[in-house]
Design a protein around this motif. Structure first.
Motif, PDB file in Angstrom:
ATOM      1  N   THR A  30     -12.007  21.524  22.641  1.00 48.01           N
ATOM      2  CA  THR A  30     -13.287  21.138  22.384  1.00 48.01           C
ATOM      3  C   THR A  30     -13.364  20.147  21.340  1.00 48.01           C
ATOM      4  O   THR A  30     -12.505  19.745  20.759  1.00 48.01           O
ATOM      5  CB  THR A  30     -14.145  22.431  22.130  1.00 48.01           C
ATOM      6  OG1 THR A  30     -15.491  21.984  22.205  1.00 48.01           O
ATOM      7  CG2 THR A  30     -13.920  22.814  20.638  1.00 48.01           C
ATOM      8  N   ARG A  38     -24.147  19.395  23.227  1.00 49.76           N
ATOM      9  CA  ARG A  38     -24.697  20.169  24.234  1.00 49.76           C
ATOM     10  C   ARG A  38     -25.435  21.247  23.811  1.00 49.76           C
ATOM     11  O   ARG A  38     -26.237  22.305  24.259  1.00 49.76           O
ATOM     12  CB  ARG A  38     -23.416  20.751  24.995  1.00 49.76           C
ATOM     13  CG  ARG A  38     -22.555  19.762  25.682  1.00 49.76           C
ATOM     14  CD  ARG A  38     -23.238  18.750  26.491  1.00 49.76           C
ATOM     15  NE  ARG A  38     -23.978  19.350  27.719  1.00 49.76           N
ATOM     16  CZ  ARG A  38     -24.760  18.821  28.359  1.00 49.76           C
ATOM     17  NH1 ARG A  38     -25.462  17.741  28.031  1.00 49.76           N
ATOM     18  NH2 ARG A  38     -25.497  19.377  29.512  1.00 49.76           N
ATOM     19  N   CYS A 114     -30.352  39.558  22.229  1.00 46.12           N
ATOM     20  CA  CYS A 114     -31.001  38.325  21.489  1.00 46.12           C
ATOM     21  C   CYS A 114     -32.330  38.783  21.212  1.00 46.12           C
ATOM     22  O   CYS A 114     -33.142  37.989  20.366  1.00 46.12           O
ATOM     23  CB  CYS A 114     -30.568  37.221  22.089  1.00 46.12           C
ATOM     24  SG  CYS A 114     -28.729  36.804  22.268  1.00 46.12           S
ATOM     25  N   ARG A 153     -13.557  28.530  25.406  1.00 46.33           N
ATOM     26  CA  ARG A 153     -14.358  27.395  24.971  1.00 46.33           C
ATOM     27  C   ARG A 153     -15.897  27.574  25.542  1.00 46.33           C
ATOM     28  O   ARG A 153     -16.697  26.971  24.789  1.00 46.33           O
ATOM     29  CB  ARG A 153     -13.753  26.152  25.101  1.00 46.33           C
ATOM     30  CG  ARG A 153     -13.863  25.812  26.651  1.00 46.33           C
ATOM     31  CD  ARG A 153     -13.365  24.271  26.934  1.00 46.33           C
ATOM     32  NE  ARG A 153     -13.730  23.729  28.215  1.00 46.33           N
ATOM     33  CZ  ARG A 153     -13.196  22.452  28.599  1.00 46.33           C
ATOM     34  NH1 ARG A 153     -12.863  21.726  27.676  1.00 46.33           N
ATOM     35  NH2 ARG A 153     -13.739  22.160  29.823  1.00 46.33           N
ATOM     36  N   GLY A 216     -23.515  30.011  31.618  1.00 42.57           N
ATOM     37  CA  GLY A 216     -24.256  29.328  30.597  1.00 42.57           C
ATOM     38  C   GLY A 216     -25.457  28.606  31.359  1.00 42.57           C
ATOM     39  O   GLY A 216     -26.720  28.800  30.825  1.00 42.57           O
ATOM     40  N   LYS A 217     -25.438  28.068  32.583  1.00 44.37           N
ATOM     41  CA  LYS A 217     -26.229  27.448  33.253  1.00 44.37           C
ATOM     42  C   LYS A 217     -27.433  28.243  33.856  1.00 44.37           C
ATOM     43  O   LYS A 217     -28.492  27.945  33.449  1.00 44.37           O
ATOM     44  CB  LYS A 217     -25.576  26.680  34.491  1.00 44.37           C
ATOM     45  CG  LYS A 217     -25.020  25.315  34.128  1.00 44.37           C
ATOM     46  CD  LYS A 217     -25.034  24.446  35.238  1.00 44.37           C
ATOM     47  CE  LYS A 217     -24.242  23.125  35.062  1.00 44.37           C
ATOM     48  NZ  LYS A 217     -24.481  22.637  33.768  1.00 44.37           N
ATOM     49  N   HIS A 251     -35.934  32.366  19.511  1.00 44.12           N
ATOM     50  CA  HIS A 251     -34.482  32.683  19.430  1.00 44.12           C
ATOM     51  C   HIS A 251     -33.612  31.333  19.424  1.00 44.12           C
ATOM     52  O   HIS A 251     -33.743  30.471  20.017  1.00 44.12           O
ATOM     53  CB  HIS A 251     -34.195  33.691  20.509  1.00 44.12           C
ATOM     54  CG  HIS A 251     -32.614  33.714  20.585  1.00 44.12           C
ATOM     55  ND1 HIS A 251     -31.759  34.092  19.479  1.00 44.12           N
ATOM     56  CD2 HIS A 251     -31.612  33.618  21.528  1.00 44.12           C
ATOM     57  CE1 HIS A 251     -30.564  34.377  19.848  1.00 44.12           C
ATOM     58  NE2 HIS A 251     -30.440  34.021  21.204  1.00 44.12           N
ATOM     59  N   ASN A 254     -29.834  27.518  21.723  1.00 45.76           N
ATOM     60  CA  ASN A 254     -29.386  26.204  22.271  1.00 45.76           C
ATOM     61  C   ASN A 254     -30.632  25.163  21.772  1.00 45.76           C
ATOM     62  O   ASN A 254     -31.698  25.457  22.140  1.00 45.76           O
ATOM     63  CB  ASN A 254     -29.219  25.927  23.621  1.00 45.76           C
ATOM     64  CG  ASN A 254     -28.253  24.648  23.935  1.00 45.76           C
ATOM     65  OD1 ASN A 254     -28.916  23.807  23.695  1.00 45.76           O
ATOM     66  ND2 ASN A 254     -27.399  24.696  24.835  1.00 45.76           N
ATOM     67  N   ASN A 281     -25.606  30.782  17.258  1.00 45.62           N
ATOM     68  CA  ASN A 281     -26.277  32.122  17.846  1.00 45.62           C
ATOM     69  C   ASN A 281     -25.805  33.238  17.283  1.00 45.62           C
ATOM     70  O   ASN A 281     -24.843  33.822  17.523  1.00 45.62           O
ATOM     71  CB  ASN A 281     -26.091  31.722  19.418  1.00 45.62           C
ATOM     72  CG  ASN A 281     -27.063  32.966  20.304  1.00 45.62           C
ATOM     73  OD1 ASN A 281     -27.313  33.630  19.431  1.00 45.62           O
ATOM     74  ND2 ASN A 281     -26.827  32.855  21.631  1.00 45.62           N
TER      75      ASN A 281
HETATM   76  O1  UT7 Z   1     -28.601  34.016  23.386  1.00 44.92           O
HETATM   77  C1  UT7 Z   1     -28.600  34.393  24.822  1.00 44.92           C
HETATM   78  C2  UT7 Z   1     -29.109  33.226  25.562  1.00 44.92           C
HETATM   79  N1  UT7 Z   1     -28.037  32.059  25.517  1.00 44.92           N
HETATM   80  C3  UT7 Z   1     -28.439  30.984  25.991  1.00 44.92           C
HETATM   81  O2  UT7 Z   1     -29.598  30.719  26.161  1.00 44.92           O
HETATM   82  C4  UT7 Z   1     -27.330  30.003  26.152  1.00 44.92           C
HETATM   83  C5  UT7 Z   1     -27.523  29.272  27.423  1.00 44.92           C
HETATM   84  N2  UT7 Z   1     -26.805  28.282  27.682  1.00 44.92           N
HETATM   85  C6  UT7 Z   1     -26.302  27.165  27.441  1.00 44.92           C
HETATM   86  O3  UT7 Z   1     -26.800  27.215  26.239  1.00 44.92           O
HETATM   87  C7  UT7 Z   1     -25.593  26.077  27.859  1.00 44.92           C
HETATM   88  O4  UT7 Z   1     -25.252  26.295  29.333  1.00 44.92           O
HETATM   89  C8  UT7 Z   1     -24.109  25.921  27.401  1.00 44.92           C
HETATM   90  C9  UT7 Z   1     -24.168  25.329  25.979  1.00 44.92           C
HETATM   91  C10 UT7 Z   1     -23.326  27.262  27.186  1.00 44.92           C
HETATM   92  C11 UT7 Z   1     -22.994  24.963  28.060  1.00 44.92           C
HETATM   93  O5  UT7 Z   1     -23.814  23.858  28.247  1.00 44.92           O
HETATM   94  P1  UT7 Z   1     -24.143  23.186  29.591  1.00 44.92           P
HETATM   95  O6  UT7 Z   1     -24.577  22.057  29.484  1.00 44.92           O
HETATM   96  O7  UT7 Z   1     -24.446  23.885  30.526  1.00 44.92           O
HETATM   97  O8  UT7 Z   1     -22.525  22.765  30.259  1.00 44.92           O
HETATM   98  P2  UT7 Z   1     -21.641  23.578  31.384  1.00 44.92           P
HETATM   99  O9  UT7 Z   1     -21.471  24.831  31.199  1.00 44.92           O
HETATM  100  O10 UT7 Z   1     -22.225  22.922  32.552  1.00 44.92           O
HETATM  101  O11 UT7 Z   1     -20.238  22.470  31.283  1.00 44.92           O
HETATM  102  C12 UT7 Z   1     -20.224  21.317  31.348  1.00 44.92           C
HETATM  103  C13 UT7 Z   1     -18.767  20.834  31.190  1.00 44.92           C
HETATM  104  C14 UT7 Z   1     -17.783  21.627  31.939  1.00 44.92           C
HETATM  105  O12 UT7 Z   1     -16.737  20.633  32.524  1.00 44.92           O
HETATM  106  P3  UT7 Z   1     -16.621  20.395  34.012  1.00 44.92           P
HETATM  107  O13 UT7 Z   1     -16.865  21.240  34.783  1.00 44.92           O
HETATM  108  O14 UT7 Z   1     -18.024  19.524  34.137  1.00 44.92           O
HETATM  109  O15 UT7 Z   1     -15.459  19.321  33.927  1.00 44.92           O
HETATM  110  C15 UT7 Z   1     -17.245  22.553  30.995  1.00 44.92           C
HETATM  111  O16 UT7 Z   1     -15.867  23.010  31.447  1.00 44.92           O
HETATM  112  O17 UT7 Z   1     -18.447  21.093  29.822  1.00 44.92           O
HETATM  113  C16 UT7 Z   1     -17.228  21.738  29.740  1.00 44.92           C
HETATM  114  N3  UT7 Z   1     -16.929  22.659  28.585  1.00 44.92           N
HETATM  115  C17 UT7 Z   1     -16.970  22.156  27.325  1.00 44.92           C
HETATM  116  N4  UT7 Z   1     -16.273  21.121  26.848  1.00 44.92           N
HETATM  117  C18 UT7 Z   1     -15.919  20.930  25.735  1.00 44.92           C
HETATM  118  C19 UT7 Z   1     -17.581  24.024  28.229  1.00 44.92           C
HETATM  119  N5  UT7 Z   1     -17.488  24.515  27.091  1.00 44.92           N
HETATM  120  C20 UT7 Z   1     -16.969  23.166  26.330  1.00 44.92           C
HETATM  121  C21 UT7 Z   1     -16.592  23.302  24.927  1.00 44.92           C
HETATM  122  N6  UT7 Z   1     -15.994  21.955  24.867  1.00 44.92           N
HETATM  123  N7  UT7 Z   1     -16.746  24.147  24.232  1.00 44.92           N
END
Ligand code: UT7
Length: 324
Positions: A30, A38, A114, A153, A216-217, A251, A254, A281
């Motif tokens: 990461t 993000r 949460c 990650r 996450g999505k 909360h 993000n 978080n």
């Molecule tokens: O507390 C309870 C409530 N929780 C929440 O509200 C969390 C809600 N979700 C989120 O905040 C977001 O969905 C995340 C921050 C967890 C993720 O963000 P995203 O924009 O939905 O990213 P993603 O999961 O779609 O991942 C996009 C890309 C992926 O790569 P590819 O498949 O596009 O090549 C992931 O593998 O980012 C990659 N990725 C990372 N890259 C670098 C995922 N984690 C990481 C990381 N560092 N730590």
């Protein structure tokens, strides 16, 4: 006489050890840029030897002191956490002994992830308004670092440890929207979404706590809707118009979710409290941490109207309106 729960003190505690995004980039694939853009998170605190009851106890001690009270004044203690010290007894009873609460005072834990602080606030407010207790302490406390898979990650960059507490005291009100104190609370759940955010284990299934696993999505999609809806429901029940809101304290999961909820509610960004940049978080601790920090630094003032809104695993969600 109409009884209200006045919020008379906040407290918080963050463990000393800080993990920056750069630190995490040495542990998993990461980088600081991805995490900041993000999520909005720059660093988080993690415990070394402390447990949840210890960090919660510190937050409660500060809240009681800020309320100009002593542990002897407390009639009720509710701990919201998904990371208890032990399976039993409850973290609340451990804290009660550590702080020297009066023997006999009810103390218990609740599990609502949460949304835990809003759930606990709801219970405490109802018990105060029923006249069962006069002074209640509500604390959200988590050692999420203990249930994070530090090789994943997708999750390990998101969470942190910490505790936040509030002291509520019965006060006379008129029963209308000009009162001070908790003006409304609402709590919800829908277990059909449990798969999207859960641990991989638990006592009766795997005999261990497991690790946090999240889609996450999916969580993101639900969060933006349910956080806004909970805030709107709480406002409606309190009879407070949106233009009377001084602060939204959501909360802290993000920053993109937080900004979207602020927009949905039609609030200027200046009215939306963001603290996750420096603690990530922290689940049930995130709202009381933000309240404690922003009352201490003078941003949130006596008399301000605050809207709380939370969402988490389960899913659970809920909101509250408080006039400080
Ligand atoms: O507390 C309870 C409530 N929780 C929440 O509200 C969390 C809600 N979700 C989120 O905040 C977001 O969905 C995340 C921050 C967890 C993720 O963000 P995203 O924009 O939905 O990213 P993603 O999961 O779609 O991942 C996009 C890309 C992926 O790569 P590819 O498949 O596009 O090549 C992931 O593998 O980012 C990659 N990725 C990372 N890259 C670098 C995922 N984690 C990481 C990381 N560092 N730590």
């Amino acid at each position: 006489m109409f009884i209200r729960s006045e919020v008379v003190g906040f407290g918080r505690y963050l463990p000393e050890k800080v993990l920056t995004n750069d630190d995490l980039s040495t542990m998993v694939e990461t980088n600081d840029e991805w995490i900041r853009t993000r999520t909005g998170i720059c660093s988080r605190h993690v415990v070394t030897n402390e447990t949840t009851s210890v960090i919660a106890g510190k937050a409660v001690t500060m809240a009681i002191k800020n309320a100009n009270m002593t542990p002897q004044d407390v009639d009720l203690l509710i701990v919201a956490s998904v990371t208890p010290d032990l399976t039993t007894p409850s973290t609340a009873t451990l804290i009660a002994a550590y702080l020297g609460l009066r023997p006999g005072v009810p103390a218990f834990d609740i599990s609502a992830a949460c949304s835990g602080f809003v759930y606990a606030l709801t219970l405490a407010d109802n018990m105060i308004r029923l006249g069962q207790v006069k002074t209640a302490v509500v604390v959200g406390a988590e050692c999420l670092s203990k249930i994070v898979d530090w090789t994943d990650r997708n999750t390990c960059v998101l969470f942190g440890d910490g505790a936040g507490a509030a002291v509520l005291r019965a006060t006379a009100g008129k029963g209308d929207n000009t009162d001070i104190g908790v003006l409304s609370t609402c709590i919800f759940s829908d277990g059909h979404n449990a798969e999207f955010l859960k641990t991989t284990g638990g006592v009766s299934s795997t005999q261990n706590a497991g690790f946090v696993n999240m889609n996450g999505k999916e969580v993101f999609k639900h969060a933006v809707v349910s956080l806004a809806e909970a805030a709107e429901t709480a406002l409606k029940q309190a009879g407070i118009e949106k233009d009377k809101i001084n602060w939204l304290v959501p909360h802290q999961a993000n920053v993109r979710i937080i900004e979207s909820v602020g927009e949905r509610l039609g609030l200027e960004p200046e009215k939306v409290i963001v603290t996750l940049d420096h603690h990530g978080n922290t689940s049930a601790a995130s709202i009381p941490l933000a309240l404690s920090e922003n009352t201490e630094n003078g941003r949130i003032k006596k008399g301000d109207v605050i809207v709380l809104t939370a969402m988490g695993a389960g899913f659970t969600w809920g909101g509250a309106v408080i006039r400080l």
